[in-house]
Design an enzyme around this catalytic site. Structure first.
Site: not given
Ligand code: GLA
Length: 743
Positions: A479, A549
């Site tokens: 990430d 997301d």
């Molecule tokens: C980001 C990612 C999510 C999740 C969060 C965790 O927003 O896109 O899928 O992994 O971080 O903090």
């Protein structure tokens, strides 16, 4: 040989069955662009394409000639300041402050294959996808700086890969302040510009505008390719549709700051460029060193946007994605993030995993919160060891239990970031990107690690490798949740601060590469608060990416549909999540959530321990069906059957490579009362095959008849219910899935 050099005319012709690309050495020794488009015969001389006319208000190259001006000729990699007033492809600042250069043709070589770029992602040739490369060397006599323009043509793709290498063979340091990866002058401006823009939660929506005189651009200055703009764009003829017509597209195989622009001049010439964003870029090219631009790809089609997209999909799957997961079907996963967020225990995770196994899920992914002091987003980032308060048996213990259940185990990392409240930052405050004596902005309470520093990369590699090794980890979600600010590296002198954005990305690539090589079986999925770094560069390291997301099925029609213009379905993580949806609050049927997520790498991201038996049964059936056709969903030829901008009724189609199976997703974004009796023409099938059509409904499969490929292509498949006049079972967000199988 797919690259010809005609000595008399000094013309290069790159070609394969699909396209031709013509370059000519101009009378002043610089490079002219003559043509890129559908294949033409190889002929020796196209000198007539170079304009030699007098025009008012024009500056000419030679003292006693009124015909040759760089303003009037189409070029390959143009300079500024020597009779051309458009934006240049490069700028070299010299010790005396001048930026005037005169790069002239020195020689060329034709290479069988495609040399790799050191430290940068790029497409590659192989025995099944051979390529030939033309390298043209130009030299600036005064500074002894050389530029090597590289063009690779694959035997089976209309896409040409380009990059440029600057080599300083002189005695003085020069500063590169612009170094585009690709520049091309197209002979007219009758195009629409299609860009893929958005924000967090609504990435890569297509936007279409007519091309107009002057500059139009998309870019990023965030240190990542970004949610907001994508380093991919299309120029299409106004009449071009998904199924027919001409278009060009460019894509940058790079994940940092970029600029993609088109400049239309007063004579309707379109200069299309893509590369590293020149803003905040200044590279010290000291004597004896090189600078390598990222790779850029340019594609052409005369068969519509689906054909254009399919060319990128094929090239990325065959010649960009690497390693054990290339061409492999991707596992159906469950991710705990939206099920638990930070609030989980080992017991809860095991309960989810047990349920997942029963449903046919193959991979359990533990997301954020398992490490250091990470109980919320305010602490722990950077401390990549398991938190014993959360996981009494560590990652290795948990992974072992998950493996025992017969599932693969995946883990979330955010290697490039740290919270101030972490052991990492307490020990190494100078490892953060920061400008001396200036306040530091935060995003999500986190700061960016200085990956331009090799010791930071070493430190991260050791920590992460230990966890991956101890837990026998099968999958990593990498990430990246904030953009860069106050960009400056404490490890570099003042005159190299303009290199930091690029050095940072090179550092990210290096860390990825080291981990990939140390753990060749791991499946990497890239992520950046969803799709904030969804680009071709990332695909070289991580064959799939978390698309957004926002997992709302209806929003995903726009996001996945938009993303599909430039990227293959196998690269898109697509999850079924809860309703009301966490991001938009929308209520959509489980069937529709599944049908949308089918067109990608299917996963689940909701608390499956809290669902009703009926819902669980539906998910189980959904997964079974997906697995049966997974290679078609992930690797089939994808068609958008609804054009750009049509949003009420969307149809997606995937067709297997052998054309024996096709799957149609039919999505009603808004229901329509008393709807037309609709037929949908199905492309991509074999005319003389007979296809049996079934509709997959939550309650079971329904026979919809059998038709030849030709009938389906010409008459179409009826997608209305027999009772089209009534809306009966259909509602907003209703969807259907048809499977067409050759008998
Ligand atoms: C980001 C990612 C999510 C999740 C969060 C965790 O927003 O896109 O899928 O992994 O971080 O903090």
């Amino acid at each position: 040989m797919p690259i010809q050099y005609h000595i008399q005319s000094q013309e290069f012709h790159l070609y394969n069955d699909q396209v031709s690309y013509l370059i000519r050495v101009l009378e002043n020794g610089q490079l002219g662009h003559l043509y890129y488009g559908a294949r033409i015969p190889d002929e020796a001389d196209h000198g007539y394409l170079v304009e030699n006319t007098y025009r008012p208000m024009t500056t000419y190259v030679s003292p006693d000639d009124y015909s040759f001006s760089l303003s009037n000729v189409q070029q390959e990699y143009p300079p500024y300041g020597t009779s051309d007033y458009r934006h240049p492809a490069y700028e070299v600042k010299q010790a005396n402050g001048s930026t005037v250069t005169n790069f002239t043709f020195e020689g060329y070589q034709i290479i069988n294959g495609k040399p790799q770029l050191t430290g940068l992602p790029a497409t590659y040739a192989s025995s099944s996808h051979p390529a030939t490369t033309l390298e043209i060397a130009l030299v600036d006599q005064l500074t002894q700086v050389k530029m090597i323009l590289s063009y690779s043509i694959f035997s089976d793709s209309p896409i040409i890969a380009r990059n440029v290498r600057f080599e300083n063979h002189g005695k003085e340091t020069v500063t590169l302040t612009t170094a585009q990866s690709l520049s091309v002058d197209l002979p007219d401006a009758d195009y629409e510009w299609v860009q893929f823009s958005g924000a967090w939660g609504r990435e890569r929506h297509p936007h279409v505008t007519p091309l107009r005189p002057g500059l139009q651009a998309v870019d990023s200055l965030r240190g990542a390719s970004s949610h907001m703009q994508n380093p991919f764009l299309i120029l299409k003829r106004p009449q071009t549709t998904e199924m027919s017509g001409e278009a060009y597209a460019v894509s940058l195989v790079y994940s940092g700051n970029f600029l993609a622009q088109a400049e239309v001049n007063e004579y309707d010439v379109t200069r299309l460029q893509i590369g590293i964003n020149p803003f905040h870029f200044a590279w010290q090219l000291t004597p004896g060193t090189n600078f390598q631009t990222p790779e850029a790809l340019i594609a052409y089609t005369e068969k519509g946007l689906n054909d254009l997209s399919q060319s990128f999909h094929r090239l990325y799957n065959d010649c960009l994605v690497r390693g054990a997961w290339q061409h492999q079907v991707r596992p159906v996963l469950i991710n705990n993030w939206e099920a638990t967020y930070f609030d989980f225990t080992e017991e809860k995770l095991i309960a989810i995993a047990k349920q997942a196994k029963k449903l046919g899920i193959e991979l359990f992914v533990l997301d954020d919160g398992w490490f250091g002091e990470r109980m919320t987003e305010t602490a722990g980032l950077g401390d990549w060891w398991p938190n014993p308060k959360r996981l009494p048996n560590g990652i290795a213990g948990l992974a072992n239990q998950i493996h025992q259940l017969g599932l693969k185990f995946g883990l979330w990392f955010e290697p490039e970031m740290a919270n101030r409240n972490s052991k990492l930052v307490r020990q190494h405050p100078d490892w953060l990107i920061q400008t001396p004596n200036r306040p530091q902005s935060q995003g999500r309470r986190q700061y960016v690690l200085d990956l331009a520093q090799p010791e930071v990369i070493d430190y991260l590699f050791d920590l992460i490798a230990k966890v991956l090794h101890d837990g026998q980890i099968d999958y990593v979600k990498w990430d990246m949740n904030r953009n860069m600010s106050e960009v400056y590296s404490l490890a570099y002198p003042a005159n190299q601060q303009g290199e930091i954005f690029h050095r940072y990305i090179l550092g990210v690539y290096q860390l990825y590469e080291r981990l990939r090589q140390a753990f060749p079986k791991i499946l990497f999925e890239s992520c950046a608060s969803g799709g904030g770094r969804f680009d071709a560069g990332m695909l070289y390291y991580a064959p799939q990416a978390w698309t957004s997301d926002d997992s709302d099925a209806i929003e995903r029609l726009a996001i996945q549909g938009g993303t599909s213009y430039g990227y293959p379905l196998s690269s898109m993580g697509a999850h079924v999540s809860v309703t009301p949806n966490e991001q938009v609050g929308r209520l959509t049927p489980l069937n529709t959530r599944g049908n949308v997520a089918y067109f990608g790498d299917l996963g689940y991201e909701l608390d499956i321990t809290q669902m009703t038996p009926a819902e669980l049964a539906q998910i189980k059936a959904q997964i079974e069906e997906y697995k049966r056709y997974r290679s078609v969903f992930q690797y089939g030829n994808f068609y958008r059957l609804t054009g750009l901008g049509q949003a009420k009724l969307i149809n997606w189609l995937v067709v297997s490579q052998d054309q024996r199976i096709a799957i149609l997703g039919n999505f009603k974004v808004l229901n329509d009362v008393n709807a037309p009796y609709r037929r949908l023409r199905i492309p991509g099938l074999k005319a003389d095959f007979r296809y049996h059509v079934t509709e997959v409904k939550p309650a079971g499969k329904v026979n919809r008849g059998s038709f030849t490929g030709q009938e389906l292509a010409r008459l179409g498949l009826v997608i209305s219910d027999a009772s089209a006049g009534q809306t009966n079972e259909t509602t907003d967000f209703y969807s259907r899935c048809f499977i067409l199988e050759a008998e």
